[in-house]
Design an enzyme around this catalytic site. Structure first.
Site, mmCIF file in Angstrom:
data_model
loop_
_atom_site.group_PDB
_atom_site.id
_atom_site.type_symbol
_atom_site.label_atom_id
_atom_site.label_comp_id
_atom_site.label_asym_id
_atom_site.label_seq_id
_atom_site.Cartn_x
_atom_site.Cartn_y
_atom_site.Cartn_z
ATOM 1 N N ASN A 1 -9.006 10.426 1.552
ATOM 2 C CA ASN A 1 -7.739 9.714 1.775
ATOM 3 C C ASN A 1 -6.656 10.524 1.082
ATOM 4 O O ASN A 1 -6.551 10.515 -0.140
ATOM 5 C CB ASN A 1 -7.849 8.300 1.173
ATOM 6 C CG ASN A 1 -6.507 7.581 1.156
ATOM 7 O OD1 ASN A 1 -5.547 8.008 1.808
ATOM 8 N ND2 ASN A 1 -6.442 6.480 0.412
ATOM 9 N N LYS B 1 -3.469 10.134 1.157
ATOM 10 C CA LYS B 1 -2.264 9.400 0.728
ATOM 11 C C LYS B 1 -1.010 10.180 1.164
ATOM 12 O O LYS B 1 -1.006 10.772 2.233
ATOM 13 C CB LYS B 1 -2.319 9.122 -0.777
ATOM 14 C CG LYS B 1 -3.646 8.462 -1.161
ATOM 15 C CD LYS B 1 -3.686 7.916 -2.544
ATOM 16 C CE LYS B 1 -5.075 7.306 -2.783
ATOM 17 N NZ LYS B 1 -5.157 6.572 -4.029
ATOM 18 N N HIS C 1 -5.830 -0.659 2.565
ATOM 19 C CA HIS C 1 -5.961 -0.003 1.262
ATOM 20 C C HIS C 1 -5.189 -0.809 0.208
ATOM 21 O O HIS C 1 -4.149 -1.396 0.510
ATOM 22 C CB HIS C 1 -5.414 1.426 1.352
ATOM 23 C CG HIS C 1 -5.710 2.222 0.129
ATOM 24 N ND1 HIS C 1 -4.929 2.161 -1.000
ATOM 25 C CD2 HIS C 1 -6.729 3.063 -0.150
ATOM 26 C CE1 HIS C 1 -5.461 2.946 -1.923
ATOM 27 N NE2 HIS C 1 -6.549 3.506 -1.441
ATOM 28 N N GLU D 1 -3.237 0.043 -2.043
ATOM 29 C CA GLU D 1 -1.826 0.424 -2.195
ATOM 30 C C GLU D 1 -0.976 -0.255 -1.130
ATOM 31 O O GLU D 1 0.177 -0.606 -1.371
ATOM 32 C CB GLU D 1 -1.689 1.956 -2.151
ATOM 33 C CG GLU D 1 -2.174 2.571 -3.457
ATOM 34 C CD GLU D 1 -2.743 3.964 -3.336
ATOM 35 O OE1 GLU D 1 -2.492 4.652 -2.337
ATOM 36 O OE2 GLU D 1 -3.464 4.368 -4.279
ATOM 37 N N GLU E 1 -13.216 -0.726 -3.223
ATOM 38 C CA GLU E 1 -12.382 0.082 -4.115
ATOM 39 C C GLU E 1 -11.805 -0.813 -5.203
ATOM 40 O O GLU E 1 -10.769 -1.456 -4.999
ATOM 41 C CB GLU E 1 -11.231 0.725 -3.327
ATOM 42 C CG GLU E 1 -11.686 1.690 -2.255
ATOM 43 C CD GLU E 1 -10.632 2.755 -1.993
ATOM 44 O OE1 GLU E 1 -10.974 3.937 -2.067
ATOM 45 O OE2 GLU E 1 -9.465 2.401 -1.740
ATOM 46 N N GLY F 1 -7.317 6.289 -8.935
ATOM 47 C CA GLY F 1 -6.352 7.232 -9.502
ATOM 48 C C GLY F 1 -6.245 7.150 -11.017
ATOM 49 O O GLY F 1 -5.338 7.721 -11.607
ATOM 50 N N SER G 1 -11.685 7.066 -8.100
ATOM 51 C CA SER G 1 -12.005 8.183 -9.004
ATOM 52 C C SER G 1 -13.371 8.800 -8.740
ATOM 53 O O SER G 1 -14.069 9.180 -9.680
ATOM 54 C CB SER G 1 -11.873 7.752 -10.472
ATOM 55 O OG SER G 1 -10.523 7.388 -10.748
HETATM 56 P P1 PGA Z 1 -8.853 8.148 -6.083
HETATM 57 O O1 PGA Z 1 -8.345 7.257 -4.837
HETATM 58 O O2 PGA Z 1 -10.118 8.828 -5.627
HETATM 59 O O3 PGA Z 1 -7.737 9.114 -6.348
HETATM 60 O O4 PGA Z 1 -9.115 7.209 -7.213
HETATM 61 C C1 PGA Z 1 -9.246 6.563 -4.030
HETATM 62 C C2 PGA Z 1 -8.501 5.781 -2.975
HETATM 63 O O5 PGA Z 1 -7.423 5.232 -3.290
HETATM 64 O O6 PGA Z 1 -8.935 5.689 -1.814
#
Ligand code: PGA
Length: 250
Positions: A9, A11, A96, A98, A168, A174, A214
């Protein structure tokens, strides 16, 4: 046996030129990797570059979001499922955290987008997960159950059979704080139990549940050693070709 899926992903990162550069490095590193599906979800403007670079390879391209409408229309700034499919995408991330946090996504809109994805011939990767405060107050399972029951549990069994779920935990995205393999597997077991309650054994055994939050080259093996974990949805570590290739080749 469920075939793993490793999905990147991206982003709001990378330009079209950087996308082309990424695939020049990445594709040779995963050309022999048939043990897992491989998907990259770049920003919309990079889809054309990603599709051109991956044509005829073992890597697929997906979107990060789609509109709920499957017909064209006056929705400034939006992209539809049929547009993603026509551009060469085979999958799309839906709901997601976010988008839930910053763009008003709810379980109802997640369901509507999932249906739009299915009607467009795209495989939806539907995200669920609890916030830190919810985990700390012992509400993780309650949150996951609500996100599932108010969302994709309303699909028909035929629709549900085409869905991938991504667990998630928001506190692990992140932040560098991965859920331990055991914590992740517990949540996956709970989600699979919810699937079993609504759709039965076969659907529960078949549905792929990815872990996201992560995921890095140095923790992917421990996560993938859990039979409950069917792959990863990888943010930061998918932006670097060498790092994502080593996750794919766990
Ligand atoms: P990350 O993001 O691996 O940077 O923690 C995962 C995601 O938001 O899909």
């Amino acid at each position: 046996m469920r075939k793993p899926l490793m999905a990147g992903n991206w982003k709001m990162y990378k330009t079209p030129a950087q996308t082309t550069q990424f695939f020049e490095s990445f594709l040779p590193l995963v050309a022999a990797s048939s043990h897992t599906g491989i998907l990259i979800c770049p920003p919309f403007v990079n889809i054309a570059a990603a599709v051109a670079a991956t044509r005829g390879t073992n890597v697929s391209v997906g979107g990060q979001n789609l509109h709920t409408a499957t017909k064209e229309g006056a929705f400034t700034g939006e992209i539809s499922g049929p547009m993603l499919a026509a551009a060469g995408c085979t999958a799309v991330i839906v709901g997601h955290s976010e988008r839930r946090q910053f763009f008003g996504e709810t379980d109802a809109t997640v369901l509507a987008r999932t249906i739009a994805a299915l009607e467009s011939g795209l495989q939806p990767i539907v995200c669920v997960g609890e916030m830190l405060a919810e985990r700390e107050s012992g509400k993780t399972n309650e949150v996951l159950a609500t996100q599932f029951r108010e969302g994709i549990a309303k699909l028909t069994p035929e629709q549900f059979a085409r869905v991938v779920i991504a667990y998630e935990p928001v506190w692990a995205i992140g932040t560098g704080k991965t859920a331990t393999p055991e914590i992740a597997a517990d949540a996956h077991r709970f989600i699979r139990g919810e699937v079993r309650a609504i759709y039965g054994d076969e659907a529960a055994n078949n549905v792929r549940i990815l872990y996201g939050g992560s995921v890095k080259p140095d923790n992917v093996r421990g996560l993938m050693a859990q039979p409950e974990i069917d792959g990863g949805l990888v943010g930061g570590a998918s932006l670097d070709a060498v790092s994502f290739a080593s996750i794919v080749n766990f």
